[in-house]
Design an enzyme around this catalytic site. Structure first.
Site, mmCIF file in Angstrom:
data_model
loop_
_atom_site.group_PDB
_atom_site.id
_atom_site.type_symbol
_atom_site.label_atom_id
_atom_site.label_comp_id
_atom_site.label_asym_id
_atom_site.label_seq_id
_atom_site.Cartn_x
_atom_site.Cartn_y
_atom_site.Cartn_z
ATOM 1 N N GLY A 7 0.826 -1.196 0.000
ATOM 2 C CA GLY A 7 0.000 0.000 0.000
ATOM 3 C C GLY A 7 0.857 1.242 0.000
ATOM 4 O O GLY A 7 2.093 1.186 -0.136
ATOM 5 N N PHE A 9 1.536 3.246 2.441
ATOM 6 C CA PHE A 9 2.415 3.362 3.611
ATOM 7 C C PHE A 9 2.751 2.030 4.268
ATOM 8 O O PHE A 9 3.381 2.010 5.318
ATOM 9 C CB PHE A 9 1.760 4.277 4.665
ATOM 10 C CG PHE A 9 1.595 5.696 4.223
ATOM 11 C CD1 PHE A 9 2.703 6.510 4.019
ATOM 12 C CD2 PHE A 9 0.340 6.226 3.997
ATOM 13 C CE1 PHE A 9 2.563 7.822 3.618
ATOM 14 C CE2 PHE A 9 0.189 7.534 3.587
ATOM 15 C CZ PHE A 9 1.301 8.337 3.398
ATOM 16 N N GLY A 10 2.349 0.909 3.693
ATOM 17 C CA GLY A 10 2.663 -0.348 4.363
ATOM 18 C C GLY A 10 2.354 -1.561 3.510
ATOM 19 O O GLY A 10 1.757 -1.468 2.445
ATOM 20 N N LYS A 11 2.766 -2.715 3.991
ATOM 21 C CA LYS A 11 2.543 -3.971 3.290
ATOM 22 C C LYS A 11 1.137 -4.500 3.556
ATOM 23 O O LYS A 11 0.513 -4.188 4.564
ATOM 24 C CB LYS A 11 3.575 -5.010 3.723
ATOM 25 C CG LYS A 11 4.995 -4.704 3.265
ATOM 26 C CD LYS A 11 5.952 -5.807 3.673
ATOM 27 C CE LYS A 11 7.370 -5.512 3.168
ATOM 28 N NZ LYS A 11 8.321 -6.587 3.544
ATOM 29 N N VAL A 12 0.675 -5.334 2.619
ATOM 30 C CA VAL A 12 -0.623 -5.986 2.769
ATOM 31 C C VAL A 12 -0.386 -7.489 2.869
ATOM 32 O O VAL A 12 0.277 -8.082 2.019
ATOM 33 C CB VAL A 12 -1.551 -5.679 1.577
ATOM 34 C CG1 VAL A 12 -2.907 -6.347 1.785
ATOM 35 C CG2 VAL A 12 -1.721 -4.174 1.403
ATOM 36 N N ASP A 121 -5.322 8.696 -6.285
ATOM 37 C CA ASP A 121 -4.280 7.717 -6.643
ATOM 38 C C ASP A 121 -4.891 6.591 -7.460
ATOM 39 O O ASP A 121 -4.581 5.412 -7.262
ATOM 40 C CB ASP A 121 -3.609 7.178 -5.381
ATOM 41 C CG ASP A 121 -2.305 6.424 -5.674
ATOM 42 O OD1 ASP A 121 -1.743 6.628 -6.774
ATOM 43 O OD2 ASP A 121 -1.874 5.625 -4.833
#
Length: 248
Positions: A7, A9-12, A121
């Site tokens: 994502g 700001f971070g992993k999924v 986005d």
């Protein structure tokens, strides 16, 4: 179970409920990786927005959990993968199939805009397809609320899908930048390529701000006209989302 995406700001991660066996996707944001107030505000906005949005073509967020070090978004798992991979696998989509997907995307973004929310986005990587060919919009990390009498100025999202006013540092209301990104997505679906592509950002920005792109002759006149109206540099002359929805 495994990492299935990345994502803003971070992993999924793919996870499974111990008691029910239901699979879910969990976006994990480590607070230590959020280094400034702008990013912190963006995450707080996303938490607020995803809890407000309920639409069949927007990925469901079941819960948001937070502790001292981490934020967890517990979301429905969409097994079909990204629209981006689907386009690459098929080289390009027929106008008929692209229309089906695009109508679903339009439905979701129209819902957002009617609730004064912009995505900012939009790109094929942020559109998932489930096993029933049902589209799901994800990642509101750059999302925000908008007001018709106020302006935003933040440049965000992928440069390849960014509207000219964004990359030029001009102020914008919001919905018009989503319409531009939707035009790029539509072009990508039916051609298998991007309308604006260059190895260096200055060259890419020049192509975008001058709307320098080619539409293949194989596309129907109606579709060609729609793409051109969506990829109009002057935001005031750009087609409105309501008009896109009414188009053939």
């Amino acid at each position: 179970m495994e990492t299935i995406g990345q994502g803003t700001f971070g992993k999924v991660k793919l996870a499974q409920h111990v008691a029910t066996g239901e699979k879910v996707a969990i976006k994990i944001i480590e607070k230590a990786s959020v280094t400034n107030d702008t990013q912190r505000n963006s995450i707080q906005r996303e938490i607020r927005l995803v809890q407000l949005l309920h639409h069949r073509h927007i990925v469901k967020v079941y819960n948001v959990l937070e502790d001292a070090s981490t934020v967890y978004f517990i979301m429905e798992f969409v097994a079909g993968g990204e629209l981006f991979d689907y386009i690459v696998e098929n080289l390009s989509l027929s106008e008929w199939e692209a229309r089906i997907f695009f109508r679903q995307i339009l439905s979701a973004i129209d819902y957002c805009h009617k609730n004064s929310i912009i995505h900012r986005d939009l790109k094929p990587e942020n559109v998932l397809i489930d096993s029933n060919k049902c589209v799901k919009i994800i990642d509101f990390g750059f999302g925000n609320t908008f007001h018709r009498d106020k302006f935003l100025s933040t440049f965000c999202g992928s440069p390849f899908y960014a509207a000219p006013e964004m990359i030029a540092g001009k102020r914008y209301v919001g919905p018009e930048v989503d319409v531009w990104s939707l035009g790029v997505i539509l072009y990508a679906m039916v051609t298998g390529s991007l309308p604006f592509d260059a190895p260096a950002l200055p060259d890419l920005f020049k192509l975008i701000t001058n709307a320098q792109y080619k539409i293949p002759s194989k596309l129907s006149p109606d579709l060609t006209d729609l793409i051109r109206r969506m990829l109009t540099v002057d935001a005031k002359r750009r087609i409105k989302l309501s008009e896109v929805i009414k188009s053939k």
